[in-house]
Design a protein around this motif. Sequence first.
Motif, short mmCIF file in Angstrom:
data_model
loop_
_atom_site.label_atom_id
_atom_site.label_comp_id
_atom_site.label_asym_id
_atom_site.label_seq_id
_atom_site.Cartn_x
_atom_site.Cartn_y
_atom_site.Cartn_z
N UNK A 48 3.99 -3.93 -9.47
CA UNK A 48 3.32 -2.63 -9.50
C UNK A 48 3.93 -1.68 -8.47
N UNK A 49 4.36 -2.22 -7.32
CA UNK A 49 5.03 -1.38 -6.32
C UNK A 49 6.33 -0.81 -6.88
N UNK A 50 7.03 -1.61 -7.70
CA UNK A 50 8.24 -1.13 -8.36
C UNK A 50 7.94 0.10 -9.21
N UNK A 51 6.83 0.07 -9.93
CA UNK A 51 6.47 1.20 -10.79
C UNK A 51 6.25 2.47 -9.97
N UNK A 52 5.62 2.32 -8.81
CA UNK A 52 5.42 3.48 -7.94
C UNK A 52 6.76 4.02 -7.47
N UNK A 53 7.65 3.13 -7.03
CA UNK A 53 8.96 3.56 -6.57
C UNK A 53 9.74 4.24 -7.68
N UNK A 54 9.62 3.68 -8.90
CA UNK A 54 10.32 4.25 -10.05
C UNK A 54 9.84 5.68 -10.32
N UNK A 55 8.56 5.92 -10.09
CA UNK A 55 8.02 7.26 -10.28
C UNK A 55 8.42 8.24 -9.19
N UNK A 56 8.74 7.71 -8.02
CA UNK A 56 9.11 8.58 -6.91
C UNK A 56 10.58 8.94 -6.90
N UNK A 57 11.43 7.98 -7.24
CA UNK A 57 12.86 8.19 -7.11
C UNK A 57 13.55 8.09 -8.46
N UNK B 140 0.87 -1.18 0.00
CA UNK B 140 0.00 0.00 0.00
C UNK B 140 0.91 1.23 0.00
N UNK B 141 1.15 1.85 -1.16
CA UNK B 141 1.97 3.06 -1.18
C UNK B 141 1.23 4.22 -0.50
N UNK B 142 1.95 5.31 -0.22
CA UNK B 142 1.28 6.47 0.38
C UNK B 142 0.13 6.97 -0.50
N UNK B 143 -0.88 7.50 0.13
CA UNK B 143 -2.08 7.94 -0.58
C UNK B 143 -1.75 8.91 -1.71
#
Length: 249
Positions: free
Chosen positions: A240-249, A222-225
Amino acid sequence: LPAFDAMLAWKRARAKEMGYSDPCVICHNRTLCELVRRLPQNLHRLAAVWGIGGPGTKRNDMHGRLMLAALHPFRADLLAARPPTDKEETPVKTEMTPRRKRPRPHTSRNTQGSSSNSSVWDEEAGEELASKAWRDQREALRLPSCDWAGRRERCALVNGCEACGRYVAIEQPFRYAALSQRVLSILASPGAYGSHAAAHAAGWRWNARPNHRQGSHAHEWWPPEATIAEGTKLPLGTVAAFDVIDGLF
């Protein structure tokens, strides 16, 4: 063929990681043959490979990046072995949507780049930054509330998980499958949050749900809201969590 053998081993490992007894749920061997023959360079070129499809299709979204990464070490040798007239596959024409960076959740940082009090676990930290879905689901799903490093020990005690019990017994209580371990390592790295406690304080939530028959775990994220696109179904899988991390960092 070493490339095909490596892709076959990847498929079996991926299936085991996701809790599937049949590796063909990931893809068929014909797909692996086409991967080795076509040598697609990116997610869009996977659209030309039998059994996968382009971005937005289930297999591409869940396994595409990992397939390309597993194939990459063999690309140069396979290309060199081709006849001079044999070229890489013709690019599939698709509309490319510019990648958009997701807003990064705020965390206070000290001069060393890690979050303040980053080594101190506080279960209530980041409550206001955590996803609404996690807040809604944690009671119904009995989601754990403890330091991430203690999750295997908790799983062994609460869920009777034999796999976690074995890892605790050999004093490796924070070792998971390679892909999930990588996500955990990235979140705790100096370039991200600096520690798991700081990632938790930034709103990240994680659970490793045991699959007792397979002796494995389904990792749920569950990534941050603030990082979640509207309509996203949670929890996310590891890819899918990797994709979120890739977008953040």
